[in-house]
Design a protein around this motif. Structure first.
Motif, PDB file in Angstrom:
ATOM      1  N   LEU A   1       8.325   3.001  -7.667  1.00  7.47           N
ATOM      2  CA  LEU A   1       8.119   2.260  -8.797  1.00  7.47           C
ATOM      3  C   LEU A   1       9.048   0.839  -8.677  1.00  7.47           C
ATOM      4  N   ALA A   2      10.168   0.931  -8.278  1.00  5.35           N
ATOM      5  CA  ALA A   2      10.888  -0.348  -8.107  1.00  5.35           C
ATOM      6  C   ALA A   2      10.590  -1.045  -6.998  1.00  5.35           C
ATOM      7  N   GLU A   3       9.901  -0.503  -5.836  1.00  2.51           N
ATOM      8  CA  GLU A   3       8.977  -1.231  -4.803  1.00  2.51           C
ATOM      9  C   GLU A   3       7.659  -1.925  -5.130  1.00  2.51           C
ATOM     10  N   ILE A   4       7.140  -1.182  -6.031  1.00  6.07           N
ATOM     11  CA  ILE A   4       5.917  -1.748  -6.728  1.00  6.07           C
ATOM     12  C   ILE A   4       6.163  -3.079  -7.609  1.00  6.07           C
ATOM     13  N   PHE A   5       7.076  -3.147  -8.151  1.00  5.22           N
ATOM     14  CA  PHE A   5       7.375  -3.992  -9.210  1.00  5.22           C
ATOM     15  C   PHE A   5       8.630  -4.988  -8.397  1.00  5.22           C
ATOM     16  N   ASP A   6       8.968  -4.974  -7.154  1.00  2.87           N
ATOM     17  CA  ASP A   6       9.656  -5.726  -6.142  1.00  2.87           C
ATOM     18  C   ASP A   6      11.282  -5.885  -6.936  1.00  2.87           C
ATOM     19  N   VAL A   7      11.800  -4.607  -7.428  1.00  2.00           N
ATOM     20  CA  VAL A   7      13.248  -4.423  -7.946  1.00  2.00           C
ATOM     21  C   VAL A   7      13.974  -3.391  -7.269  1.00  2.00           C
ATOM     22  N   GLN A   8      13.840  -3.732  -5.896  1.00  4.88           N
ATOM     23  CA  GLN A   8      14.219  -2.397  -5.241  1.00  4.88           C
ATOM     24  C   GLN A   8      15.927  -2.147  -5.269  1.00  4.88           C
ATOM     25  N   ASP A   9      16.448  -3.354  -5.433  1.00  7.42           N
ATOM     26  CA  ASP A   9      17.899  -3.105  -5.683  1.00  7.42           C
ATOM     27  C   ASP A   9      18.292  -2.403  -6.904  1.00  7.42           C
TER      28      ASP A   9
ATOM     29  N   PHE B   1     -10.074   4.940 -14.269  1.00 12.54           N
ATOM     30  CA  PHE B   1      -9.233   3.697 -14.125  1.00 12.54           C
ATOM     31  C   PHE B   1      -9.413   2.781 -12.815  1.00 12.54           C
ATOM     32  N   HIS B   2      -9.470   3.388 -11.725  1.00 15.87           N
ATOM     33  CA  HIS B   2      -9.683   2.813 -10.533  1.00 15.87           C
ATOM     34  C   HIS B   2     -11.221   2.343 -10.435  1.00 15.87           C
ATOM     35  N   GLU B   3     -11.969   2.403 -11.095  1.00 14.96           N
ATOM     36  CA  GLU B   3     -13.217   1.592 -11.216  1.00 14.96           C
ATOM     37  C   GLU B   3     -13.129   0.426 -12.063  1.00 14.96           C
ATOM     38  N   LEU B   4     -12.385   0.435 -12.890  1.00 14.34           N
ATOM     39  CA  LEU B   4     -11.896  -0.841 -13.514  1.00 14.34           C
ATOM     40  C   LEU B   4     -10.850  -1.653 -12.895  1.00 14.34           C
ATOM     41  N   ASN B   5     -10.424  -1.297 -11.526  1.00 10.05           N
ATOM     42  CA  ASN B   5      -9.452  -1.684 -10.838  1.00 10.05           C
ATOM     43  C   ASN B   5      -8.117  -1.802 -11.530  1.00 10.05           C
ATOM     44  N   ILE B   6      -7.933  -0.606 -12.229  1.00  5.30           N
ATOM     45  CA  ILE B   6      -6.515  -0.434 -12.797  1.00  5.30           C
ATOM     46  C   ILE B   6      -6.108   0.862 -11.975  1.00  5.30           C
ATOM     47  N   PRO B   7      -4.733   0.704 -11.134  1.00  8.56           N
ATOM     48  CA  PRO B   7      -4.248   1.408 -10.591  1.00  8.56           C
ATOM     49  C   PRO B   7      -3.450   2.495 -11.263  1.00  8.56           C
ATOM     50  N   THR B   8      -3.466   3.741 -11.061  1.00 15.42           N
ATOM     51  CA  THR B   8      -2.824   4.796 -11.727  1.00 15.42           C
ATOM     52  C   THR B   8      -1.679   5.538 -10.937  1.00 15.42           C
ATOM     53  N   TYR B   9      -0.556   5.444 -11.334  1.00 14.91           N
ATOM     54  CA  TYR B   9       0.580   5.987 -10.730  1.00 14.91           C
ATOM     55  C   TYR B   9       1.218   7.340 -11.373  1.00 14.91           C
TER      56      TYR B   9
ATOM     57  N   LYS C   1       0.824  -1.142  -0.047  1.00 15.50           N
ATOM     58  CA  LYS C   1      -0.101  -0.095   0.194  1.00 15.50           C
ATOM     59  C   LYS C   1       0.980   1.168   0.055  1.00 15.50           C
ATOM     60  N   ILE C   2       0.665   2.162  -0.967  1.00 10.18           N
ATOM     61  CA  ILE C   2       1.202   3.458  -0.997  1.00 10.18           C
ATOM     62  C   ILE C   2       0.336   4.513  -1.297  1.00 10.18           C
ATOM     63  N   ASP C   3       0.810   5.702  -0.819  1.00  8.46           N
ATOM     64  CA  ASP C   3       0.168   6.852  -1.178  1.00  8.46           C
ATOM     65  C   ASP C   3       0.786   7.585  -2.392  1.00  8.46           C
ATOM     66  N   ASN C   4      -0.150   7.998  -3.483  1.00 14.11           N
ATOM     67  CA  ASN C   4       0.552   8.642  -4.618  1.00 14.11           C
ATOM     68  C   ASN C   4      -0.220   9.606  -4.969  1.00 14.11           C
ATOM     69  N   CYS C   5       0.247  10.935  -4.744  1.00 10.56           N
ATOM     70  CA  CYS C   5      -0.421  12.069  -5.052  1.00 10.56           C
ATOM     71  C   CYS C   5      -1.871  12.203  -4.305  1.00 10.56           C
ATOM     72  N   GLY C   6      -1.929  11.956  -3.219  1.00 11.01           N
ATOM     73  CA  GLY C   6      -3.356  12.052  -2.306  1.00 11.01           C
ATOM     74  C   GLY C   6      -4.281  10.781  -2.621  1.00 11.01           C
ATOM     75  N   GLN C   7      -3.851   9.605  -3.288  1.00  9.96           N
ATOM     76  CA  GLN C   7      -4.556   8.694  -3.812  1.00  9.96           C
ATOM     77  C   GLN C   7      -3.943   7.343  -3.130  1.00  9.96           C
ATOM     78  N   PRO C   8      -4.630   6.469  -2.501  1.00  8.06           N
ATOM     79  CA  PRO C   8      -4.161   5.261  -1.706  1.00  8.06           C
ATOM     80  C   PRO C   8      -4.130   4.293  -2.951  1.00  8.06           C
ATOM     81  N   LEU C   9      -3.153   3.657  -3.208  1.00  9.25           N
ATOM     82  CA  LEU C   9      -2.668   2.513  -4.108  1.00  9.25           C
ATOM     83  C   LEU C   9      -2.502   1.102  -3.470  1.00  9.25           C
ATOM     84  N   SER C  10      -3.144   0.175  -3.926  1.00  9.10           N
ATOM     85  CA  SER C  10      -2.811  -1.042  -3.228  1.00  9.10           C
ATOM     86  C   SER C  10      -2.468  -2.152  -4.476  1.00  9.10           C
ATOM     87  N   PHE C  11      -1.443  -3.057  -4.254  1.00 10.47           N
ATOM     88  CA  PHE C  11      -1.170  -3.996  -5.033  1.00 10.47           C
ATOM     89  C   PHE C  11      -0.864  -5.343  -4.424  1.00 10.47           C
TER      90      PHE C  11
END
Length: 335
Positions: A169-177, A126-134, A27-37
């Motif tokens: 974005l690295a955290e969302i895709f699990d490539v933090q290194d 987009f979110h109504e279609l369950n598509i997160p926007t970053y 879960k992250i906050d992006n420009c005032g919008q909560p996103l969940s992956f």
């Protein structure tokens, strides 16, 4: 980005501290919008070149199902990768074209593309279609996008917003290194650009960024105060002659001539939305217009041609800083 490519290739042997793996659901906050992956996205669509090239630099090209909104051709090191990804539009894509790629993430470089008055669509659509926007934080933090054509800065642009995009974005895709390595490279580039000018007095040096013009006969779009281009100048100790806090206001040539900047920095684009997107036409105008041709920068040849995307909040900004610092240090633009 060759240094980063080498760094990325050797991540396993680099001795860098291993970043923690992403724990889902994230879960992250992006420009005032909560996103969940629930998991790392397998399909993404980018609206804006900055986000596209960040994902390429993170080694995530295979996750891209479509790209759009390009100012310049892709960086050479990403060309082979980019050739495999469908370009939905050179400029803004339709909502249907984006949704049709069944993305599990949509990244947007500008809020006017995906936002309250989104040209492509609102975040809610987009979110109504369950598509997160970053949305890249650089375009929402310290900025009012409901005033001015390209928004108005309420605070000075912070380069940390780019590092934040890379890290998130690295955290969302699990490539933090990879995100940590990329940010290290970008920070080193910025430091080197500043170091090149160490000890040089630029207190009397001024500059003007000319992005484009809807028509060469009308006022140009130039960089305002507190935005990305202004940050580049401030970082290098040079003053922007434009005082508006709009991101890219239009200002008349008579006003600009009175300011008489030491340097002119003009955008080079591969897109052709406006006549002045062609930098050669910009140069022809500067050398023939009865007002512009009398600018000291034009008469002395102090004109720097810079990729338009290097004036945006993405990884190209750091290359742009290197180009500018080299010119300011030598007193002449690079050939």
């Amino acid at each position: 980005m060759l240094r980063f490519a080498a760094l990325l290739a050797g991540l396993g042997l680099s001795g860098l501290a291993q970043a923690a793996a992403t724990h889902y659901p994230l879960k992250i906050d992006n420009c005032g919008q909560p996103l969940s992956f629930a998991h790392a996205p397998q399909r993404a669509v980018t609206i804006g070149q900055a986000g596209t090239e960040i994902l390429y630099a993170l080694g995530l090209g295979d996750k891209l199902a479509g790209t759009s909104l390009w100012f310049n051709d892709v960086l050479p090191e990403f060309k082979t990768l980019n050739d495999k990804v469908e370009r939905l539009a050179d400029n803004d894509p339709s909502f249907e074209a984006v949704v049709g790629k069944r993305p599990q993430l949509v990244t947007a470089q500008f809020e006017w593309m995906v936002g309250a008055q989104g040209v492509v669509g609102t975040r809610e659509q987009f979110h109504e279609l369950n598509i997160p926007t970053y949305l890249l934080p650089s375009d929402c933090e310290g900025k009012d996008n409901l005033t001015g054509a390209d928004g108005t800065r309420t605070q000075q642009f912070q380069v940390e917003s780019i590092y934040k995009s890379v890290s998130q974005l690295a955290e969302i895709f699990d490539v933090q290194d990879r995100g940590a390595a990329l940010n290290t490279d970008l920070q080193a580039r910025l430091a080197q650009a500043k170091q090149r000018l160490a000890g040089k007095d630029l207190s009397g040096t001024t500059a003007l960024f000319w992005f484009s013009s809807a028509d060469l006969d009308i006022d140009p779009y130039v960089a305002g105060r507190q935005g990305v281009a202004d940050f580049m100048l401030q970082t290098l100790g040079v003053r922007n002659v434009v005082e508006s806090t709009e991101e890219w206001p239009t200002v008349g040539w008579e006003t600009l001539a009175k300011a008489n900047p030491t340097w002119l920095i003009i955008a080079r684009m591969d897109r052709r939305r406006f006549p002045a997107d062609d930098y050669q036409k910009k140069l022809e105008f500067l050398r023939s217009d009865p007002v512009a041709k009398n600018l000291d920068a034009v008469k002395a040849g102090r004109i720097i041609v810079l990729d338009a995307e290097a004036m945006q909040a993405g990884i190209r900004l750091f290359r742009g800083l290197e180009t500018l610092s080299s010119a300011f240090a030598s007193g002449k633009p690079a050939p």
